[in-house]
Structures are given as C-alpha cells and as structure tokens.
Scaffold this motif. Sequence first.
Motif, mmCIF file in Angstrom:
data_model
loop_
_atom_site.group_PDB
_atom_site.id
_atom_site.type_symbol
_atom_site.label_atom_id
_atom_site.label_comp_id
_atom_site.label_asym_id
_atom_site.label_seq_id
_atom_site.Cartn_x
_atom_site.Cartn_y
_atom_site.Cartn_z
ATOM 1 N N SER A 147 0.811 -1.222 0.000
ATOM 2 C CA SER A 147 0.000 0.000 0.000
ATOM 3 C C SER A 147 0.840 1.266 0.000
ATOM 4 O O SER A 147 0.330 2.359 -0.253
ATOM 5 C CB SER A 147 -0.919 0.014 1.226
ATOM 6 O OG SER A 147 -0.147 0.007 2.420
ATOM 7 N N GLN A 148 2.137 1.130 0.274
ATOM 8 C CA GLN A 148 2.998 2.310 0.382
ATOM 9 C C GLN A 148 3.932 2.491 -0.810
ATOM 10 O O GLN A 148 4.567 3.540 -0.930
ATOM 11 C CB GLN A 148 3.844 2.216 1.666
ATOM 12 C CG GLN A 148 3.029 2.208 2.939
ATOM 13 C CD GLN A 148 3.894 1.961 4.162
ATOM 14 O OE1 GLN A 148 4.906 1.277 4.093
ATOM 15 N NE2 GLN A 148 3.481 2.512 5.288
ATOM 16 N N TYR A 331 -0.710 10.913 -4.430
ATOM 17 C CA TYR A 331 -2.065 10.428 -4.155
ATOM 18 C C TYR A 331 -2.596 9.604 -5.321
ATOM 19 O O TYR A 331 -3.120 8.501 -5.131
ATOM 20 C CB TYR A 331 -2.980 11.622 -3.880
ATOM 21 C CG TYR A 331 -4.448 11.276 -3.824
ATOM 22 C CD1 TYR A 331 -5.007 10.700 -2.684
ATOM 23 C CD2 TYR A 331 -5.283 11.518 -4.909
ATOM 24 C CE1 TYR A 331 -6.351 10.372 -2.631
ATOM 25 C CE2 TYR A 331 -6.623 11.201 -4.867
ATOM 26 C CZ TYR A 331 -7.155 10.625 -3.731
ATOM 27 O OH TYR A 331 -8.481 10.304 -3.692
ATOM 28 N N MET A 332 -2.449 10.112 -6.525
ATOM 29 C CA MET A 332 -3.102 9.502 -7.684
ATOM 30 C C MET A 332 -2.539 8.136 -8.039
ATOM 31 O O MET A 332 -3.273 7.253 -8.490
ATOM 32 C CB MET A 332 -3.003 10.429 -8.901
ATOM 33 C CG MET A 332 -3.818 11.691 -8.780
ATOM 34 S SD MET A 332 -4.087 12.510 -10.378
ATOM 35 C CE MET A 332 -2.417 12.800 -10.903
ATOM 36 N N VAL A 333 -1.219 7.923 -7.856
ATOM 37 C CA VAL A 333 -0.614 6.691 -8.341
ATOM 38 C C VAL A 333 -1.159 5.464 -7.616
ATOM 39 O O VAL A 333 -1.219 4.368 -8.191
ATOM 40 C CB VAL A 333 0.928 6.776 -8.220
ATOM 41 C CG1 VAL A 333 1.387 6.669 -6.760
ATOM 42 C CG2 VAL A 333 1.602 5.716 -9.084
ATOM 43 N N ASP A 334 -1.607 5.615 -6.373
ATOM 44 C CA ASP A 334 -2.162 4.494 -5.620
ATOM 45 C C ASP A 334 -3.688 4.516 -5.547
ATOM 46 O O ASP A 334 -4.283 3.637 -4.924
ATOM 47 C CB ASP A 334 -1.596 4.477 -4.192
ATOM 48 C CG ASP A 334 -0.201 3.885 -4.146
ATOM 49 O OD1 ASP A 334 0.089 2.980 -4.946
ATOM 50 O OD2 ASP A 334 0.612 4.334 -3.308
ATOM 51 N N GLY A 460 -1.394 -1.844 -5.824
ATOM 52 C CA GLY A 460 -1.794 -2.473 -4.581
ATOM 53 C C GLY A 460 -1.560 -3.963 -4.474
ATOM 54 O O GLY A 460 -1.827 -4.563 -3.435
ATOM 55 N N LEU A 461 -1.034 -4.601 -5.529
ATOM 56 C CA LEU A 461 -0.804 -6.042 -5.477
ATOM 57 C C LEU A 461 0.538 -6.332 -4.807
ATOM 58 O O LEU A 461 1.550 -5.723 -5.162
ATOM 59 C CB LEU A 461 -0.812 -6.645 -6.889
ATOM 60 C CG LEU A 461 -2.116 -6.521 -7.676
ATOM 61 C CD1 LEU A 461 -1.948 -7.117 -9.072
ATOM 62 C CD2 LEU A 461 -3.259 -7.200 -6.944
ATOM 63 N N PRO A 462 0.605 -7.268 -3.847
ATOM 64 C CA PRO A 462 1.890 -7.639 -3.248
ATOM 65 C C PRO A 462 2.853 -8.161 -4.306
ATOM 66 O O PRO A 462 2.441 -8.810 -5.269
ATOM 67 C CB PRO A 462 1.509 -8.751 -2.254
ATOM 68 C CG PRO A 462 0.053 -8.534 -1.972
ATOM 69 C CD PRO A 462 -0.528 -7.984 -3.233
ATOM 70 N N LEU A 463 4.150 -7.884 -4.138
ATOM 71 C CA LEU A 463 5.139 -8.318 -5.125
ATOM 72 C C LEU A 463 5.108 -9.831 -5.319
ATOM 73 O O LEU A 463 5.274 -10.320 -6.443
ATOM 74 C CB LEU A 463 6.546 -7.878 -4.692
ATOM 75 C CG LEU A 463 6.829 -6.367 -4.712
ATOM 76 C CD1 LEU A 463 8.251 -6.113 -4.237
ATOM 77 C CD2 LEU A 463 6.627 -5.786 -6.091
ATOM 78 N N GLU A 464 4.907 -10.569 -4.234
ATOM 79 C CA GLU A 464 4.897 -12.029 -4.334
ATOM 80 C C GLU A 464 3.617 -12.560 -4.978
ATOM 81 O O GLU A 464 3.517 -13.741 -5.279
ATOM 82 C CB GLU A 464 5.068 -12.671 -2.948
ATOM 83 C CG GLU A 464 6.517 -12.729 -2.476
ATOM 84 C CD GLU A 464 7.070 -11.347 -2.144
ATOM 85 O OE1 GLU A 464 8.196 -11.062 -2.565
ATOM 86 O OE2 GLU A 464 6.387 -10.558 -1.486
ATOM 87 N N SER A 465 2.619 -11.702 -5.159
ATOM 88 C CA SER A 465 1.343 -12.154 -5.728
ATOM 89 C C SER A 465 1.160 -11.788 -7.190
ATOM 90 O O SER A 465 0.217 -12.254 -7.817
ATOM 91 C CB SER A 465 0.172 -11.562 -4.927
ATOM 92 O OG SER A 465 0.183 -12.048 -3.609
ATOM 93 N N VAL A 466 2.034 -10.941 -7.730
ATOM 94 C CA VAL A 466 1.864 -10.517 -9.114
ATOM 95 C C VAL A 466 1.999 -11.708 -10.065
ATOM 96 O O VAL A 466 1.400 -11.726 -11.137
ATOM 97 C CB VAL A 466 2.869 -9.402 -9.470
ATOM 98 C CG1 VAL A 466 2.806 -9.030 -10.950
ATOM 99 C CG2 VAL A 466 2.589 -8.159 -8.629
ATOM 100 N N GLN A 506 -8.328 -7.115 -4.497
ATOM 101 C CA GLN A 506 -7.371 -6.719 -3.469
ATOM 102 C C GLN A 506 -7.907 -5.536 -2.663
ATOM 103 O O GLN A 506 -7.805 -5.497 -1.437
ATOM 104 C CB GLN A 506 -6.025 -6.356 -4.111
ATOM 105 C CG GLN A 506 -4.945 -5.928 -3.131
ATOM 106 C CD GLN A 506 -4.386 -7.083 -2.340
ATOM 107 O OE1 GLN A 506 -4.435 -8.222 -2.770
ATOM 108 N NE2 GLN A 506 -3.841 -6.792 -1.167
ATOM 109 N N LYS A 507 -8.493 -4.573 -3.339
ATOM 110 C CA LYS A 507 -9.049 -3.401 -2.656
ATOM 111 C C LYS A 507 -10.246 -3.768 -1.788
ATOM 112 O O LYS A 507 -10.416 -3.267 -0.681
ATOM 113 C CB LYS A 507 -9.480 -2.355 -3.694
ATOM 114 C CG LYS A 507 -8.354 -1.509 -4.246
ATOM 115 C CD LYS A 507 -8.930 -0.399 -5.108
ATOM 116 C CE LYS A 507 -7.848 0.585 -5.504
ATOM 117 N NZ LYS A 507 -8.394 1.717 -6.290
#
Length: 556
Positions: A147-148, A331-334, A460-466, A506-507
């Motif tokens: 999320s960051q 703000y917009m990118v996430d 917002g997707l975890p790196l390990e989940s992409v 995910q959201k």
Amino acid sequence: MQNQEKNMFYTGATWLRGIPLLSAITSVCASSFLLFGYDNGVMSGVVISSYWLDEMGNPSTIIVSTITALYDIGALIGAVAAAFTTERLGRKRSLLLGSFIVVIGSIFMGTCVERVQMMIGRIVTGVGIGYLMSTAPVYQSEVCSPSQRGWQIGIQVSMMLFGLMISYFMNYGLYFHHGAVQWRFPLLFQILFAAYIIAVTIFLPDTPRWLMWHRPSNDEGPVVLSRLRNRPIDDPIVVEEKTEILEAIRIESQEEGTWMDLFRDGGTRADKRFYLSLGIQFMQQLSGINIVTYYAPTLFTESLGMTQERSLLMGSFLQLWYLFASFLTWYMVDVVGRRRLFIIMALGMCVVLIFEGVCVEINNHASNIAAVVFVFAFESCFTWGWMAGVWVYDPEILPLKIRAKGAALAAAADFLGNFLVVEITPPALQNIGYKTYIIFAIFNLVNALIVFLFYPETMGLPLESVDLLFIQADEAMDLASSKNKPFHQHVQWWVVPRAWEMVKSQKRTGNSRLVGEGYIDNNGNGRIVGNNSGDVASKTTDLQRDDDVARSDHIA
C-alpha cells in the motif's frame, strides 16, 4: 569478529528500525533520484554559458548536443553493468558503487580544461547514475508494504524534480557571475548529494529478499524484516511475510538462474513481463519530456525569442511548477492506478504538443505566451502520468528471479531513449521547427494505444502475488466467458482485464486471489481453482483473505 563485522555490513546499524529505518532508506533512494534530476537539468545552463563555450572551443550545435547526450550513453553503460553485478553485489553495495562513480565523474567535469575531458566526465557521471537508477527503485520496492510503494516512489520522483529545480535556479543565479565559476560550480555541487548517499547507506541493511536469496544460511533476512516492520522476529506478521518471500524464492530457484531467464516464460510469463518493463521505460522518453528538461532555456530562446536571462528564469519557474505538480502524483498513483494514468496523460501530452507546435509556428506575441502555458501543461501531464508511474511499475511487474537484471536493463532502455531524444532535439528544432512537436505528439498517441492493449494494472498487489496474474486461465473458462466480454477486451491481452479484477479484489477484500483464477500451490505449480472446485478451495480462499487483511492492517 570478522564475520560479525561482515554481518553488520549486510544488516546495517541495529539502532535503526521501524519508521526511522524506512525513512533513511527512502532518503538515500530519493537522493539517487535527486542526483538524476540535477544532472539532467544542470547542462541546460552550462551549454549556453559563453565561458563554457569558450573553454570547449565554441563547438557546433551537433557537438553540444553530443556532449550533453554522452551522459545518457554513460547511464546506459552503467545500467547494463548493474544488470550484470547488482544481483551479486546486492542493493546496498550497488548504491555505494554508483555514488563513488558519480563523485569521480563530477570532478572530471568540474575541473575540465578541454572538450575531451568534459566528454569523459559526462560518460563517467552517467555510469554512476545508471547504477543508482537501476538500484534505487528495486531497493525501495523491496522494503515497502504494497500500500505504500506508489507514494514512496512518488516521493523519490518529486526529489528528482527538486534536483532539477535546484539546477535551474543555480544556473540562473550564477548567470550574473562572470568567469568559469558560472559553469564549474554547478557541475561540482552534485558531489554533495553523492556524499550524502555514501554516508547514510553505510548504516543501512540490504533488503530482506536479497538476503534470504543470497545468504540463506544466516538469519540476516528475517532480522532485517523484523526491524523494517518494527516487530519481534517471531511475530506472526513477520513470520508470514518471511514465509511468502521464501516461497517465492523457492519457486524462482527451481531452475538455475541465467540471463536466459529474461527470455523464458518460466510459467509466469517472465519474458513478456520483461518486455513490458523495457517498453514502458522507452516509451517514457518518446513522450518528449527531455525536449523540455534538457533544453527549456534553448526552447525559450530560439523558438520563443526570449533573452538568455529571461529564458533561464522562465526555465527555473517551470521546474518549480514541475515539482509542485508532482505532489499530486503521490495520491493519484495508488488511487487512480498506474495504467489509467499512463493512458490519460499520454493523450493529454499528445493534445498539448499539437497546440505547442501550432503556437511555435504562428510565432507572435499571443502565441508565444500560449506556447509557454502549454509547456507548463505538458510537464503537468507528464509528472502525473509517466514520471513516477514508470519507476513504480518496473519492480512491480518483474518476478523476483529477474527483478534486478530486468529493472537495470529497463533503466538502460530509458537512458537509450533519453540519448536519442537529447541528440536529435537541437537539430530537429533548428531544421523542422514546430514539426518536432507534432512527431512527439504522435508518439504519445501510440504510447496510449500500446498501454491500453498490453499493460496490466499492478496497483496495490503484493510483489509475491503478481505472478498469479500471469498464470493462464483454463481455455474452456476463457471461451465460456468470452461471449460476455465488452468489445474492447477482445483486442486486449487477456492479462489486462484480469489484472483489473485482481486489483478490485485486493481493494475489496485484501486478497488478490480470485475464485476461478490461477494461483501458485505449495509445490510451486500453477493451478486453476474453478467455480465448482468445492468447499476446500472456498475455505482456503477465505482463510487466505483473512490472513491478508490482518497482515495489511498491521503493516499499514
């Protein structure tokens, strides 16, 4: 004792943990971007300094553009070198190496007395920047929670624009000083930024992912992970994230890693993801941003007829606006997402460049004012869509096994595009004038179309989940659902609509795994969980969702 000191080098200062540790890492990564921005902008004032031109033997327009563009050749070399060495050296040592090289190159440029030394200094500085820009986004993305990632890399990009602004205002301030200090001081000043990176990075750890991959016999990776999350090493949140990383490493390490991994499917479309990474970086440069970044004073002087002093001042305020506009990107990118910003802002830049070209061709007082306004509008569109998003996207889209190599080569593609644009811009403006803007307007239109067709969302997707995104769904399921697809999805790569569904999941639930979609099982194999897969799959999904939500809440 020696082993303990070596371990401390990889794990960093033990008194740094939690927010202070993340802030320190963000500061050195941001300083890498600041250096990149500063070096992009500093030559805009140097190349119009009469003292520098005299020192260089009053070179032609082609020679000036070549000297400027050699920096990008150096950066290309540095990025390719980083692709060969960063995975072995680690993120920390690569940042240190790049910073030392920048110091050497800056000394070469700031003390040069003839053209060849200046060219060598540009190349050497570029090599250092290539290392930094290949490493910093990967370093940042591997220590952030999902999320960051977007806004933290957005901060780094704003720092790049801050560096760009510093260089422009420094060039303007020194314009009123006579002598070699007018151009030597700005070139030497960047040593301070490189020195800061060196001084702070010494105390920082390498990333948990790199440590668990390359030093599995030690406990360094989990120790660093616990410090990043500011939790005990046996805390469930730390243990779960450690397990996810180790599982991803186990899957990636089933085959011996080679350069050919960049061009193999590997079960998760690794090759195509590498091509996406290369493409987005190269397309960033085809947007035409460096017509403005490198040559804004030249543009204001030659195309709009401003005095040299006025053009430097206008260029400085342009970069100040560039910086302020970038804050909105955090703000917009996430929230809006990478993909939608790419498309919308590419179309925006296309329209703005068409109007810019028309105003330059008309060339009267009113059109010149409008042309300046359109330059400001162009930089706004670029920073909102293509500045931060590109650097966020690469580490997200690439699998762990090829992340360092892929990100480095993607940065090399960026520098190659940068070189081509910087090299052709002065003669293009000189020979075809307003048509230069129309050419880049067409490039932006093509960029928007390519992203629409082929680029999936990763927000917002975890790196390990992409990896889940790229496991092909069952053909029968795809065929059955194809009748209900909107028309535009029939021309898109199948990953694109699927990615958006995963992002929405995910959201909504904190879980990117979709019933009826693929996942990686405990044996590292791609599976399909169909809609009739039974209670076990459903319960597993629910449990995973609960765990993911809990972890997301704790980390946030």
